[in-house]
Design an enzyme around this catalytic site. Structure first.
Site, mmCIF file in Angstrom:
data_model
loop_
_atom_site.group_PDB
_atom_site.id
_atom_site.type_symbol
_atom_site.label_atom_id
_atom_site.label_comp_id
_atom_site.label_asym_id
_atom_site.label_seq_id
_atom_site.Cartn_x
_atom_site.Cartn_y
_atom_site.Cartn_z
ATOM 1 N N ASP A 1 11.475 -1.919 -40.332
ATOM 2 C CA ASP A 1 12.459 -1.558 -41.354
ATOM 3 C C ASP A 1 12.912 -2.805 -42.104
ATOM 4 O O ASP A 1 12.837 -3.919 -41.572
ATOM 5 C CB ASP A 1 13.690 -0.913 -40.694
ATOM 6 C CG ASP A 1 13.353 0.399 -40.025
ATOM 7 O OD1 ASP A 1 12.342 1.019 -40.396
ATOM 8 O OD2 ASP A 1 14.114 0.797 -39.114
HETATM 9 N N1 URA Z 1 12.031 1.373 -34.789
HETATM 10 C C1 URA Z 1 12.960 1.345 -35.781
HETATM 11 O O1 URA Z 1 13.910 2.094 -35.759
HETATM 12 N N2 URA Z 1 12.767 0.472 -36.763
HETATM 13 C C2 URA Z 1 11.740 -0.399 -36.825
HETATM 14 O O2 URA Z 1 11.640 -1.186 -37.765
HETATM 15 C C3 URA Z 1 10.797 -0.366 -35.785
HETATM 16 C C4 URA Z 1 10.960 0.545 -34.778
#
Ligand code: URA
Length: 230
Positions: free
Chosen positions: A100
């Site tokens: 993310d």
């Molecule tokens: N899980 C999440 O919530 N975000 C990420 O970036 C990776 C795994």
């Protein structure tokens, strides 16, 4: 392949630098000095630049410590991407999987589509470990629930995952899938709200402690072989 593309791909020159190198007689192809930057050469040609043999690497593998605030994409009209952070050396690199925008940590960048496909394929269940900071109180049976699999609104429950509560609103969570916002949704399911997320491992690949956020390095041969064998 055109000579200037070859020099860009395998010696990391810009097209402009490649042209200049050829023009100034610093490039030899199969024992003769190259004269035209746009000449076609064979992939297995023996090419010297500045009297040094160019060693052809089929693919490039970079370990990036992704900083928060950049998106895991190759191109974006508005946002800075992870690919903008690295010197691509003439390669079309892409991130293997996504973190993310607000997440940090281990991200592999490569131009090896076959390896990326295998690491991301649901068939192989490659494990990824995340360091999590959260607010709230996790339910007491959170670790057991994660071991069994939880409903986060997908067709199927999550695959068995390992939660290690570290105390003080911190934990490590190891999952072997890559559903959208998976860690955040799993933590929410057991009463927490993720405030920071950092990926520490992917398969046997471990984030190098020496890389500050935004820094990257090439994988070692041992790391590449190890990934390829997973
Ligand atoms: N899980 C999440 O919530 N975000 C990420 O970036 C990776 C795994």
């Amino acid at each position: 392949m055109r000579l200037d593309k070859y020099l860009a791909t395998y010696a990391g020159l810009s097209r402009k630098e490649a042209k200049a190198a050829v023009k100034s007689g610093r490039v030899q192809v199969d024992g003769r000095t190259a004269e035209k930057f746009d000449e076609k050469i064979q992939k297995n040609a023996v090419v010297y630049l500045n009297q040094k043999l160019i060693v052809v690497e089929e693919h490039i593998y970079l370990m990036l410590n992704k900083p928060a605030g950049v998106v895991s994409a190759t191109r974006d009209d508005r946002e800075r991407t992870v690919v903008d952070l690295v010197d691509c050396a003439g390669r079309e690199l892409f991130p293997v999987g996504r973190l993310d925008k607000d997440a940090e940590g281990l991200l592999l960048l490569t131009d090896d589509g076959a390896l990326a496909h295998r690491l991301l394929s649901p068939k192989y269940h490659v494990k990824k470990c995340y360091y999590v900071r959260y607010e709230g109180v996790l339910s007491e049976d959170a670790a057991e629930l994660f071991r069994q699999g939880v409903d986060i609104g997908e067709k199927k429950n999550t695959l068995p995952a390992e939660l290690e509560v570290l105390g003080d609103g911190q934990a490590k969570l190891t999952i072997s899938e890559g559903k959208f916002h998976q860690v955040k949704r799993m933590i929410a399911k057991v009463g927490g709200r993720v405030t920071a997320l950092k990926r520490l491992t992917m398969g046997n690949l471990v984030l190098d402690d020496n890389l500050a956020p935004g820094e990257y390095r090439r994988l070692t041969k041992a790391e590449i072989d190890d990934l390829a064998g997973q």
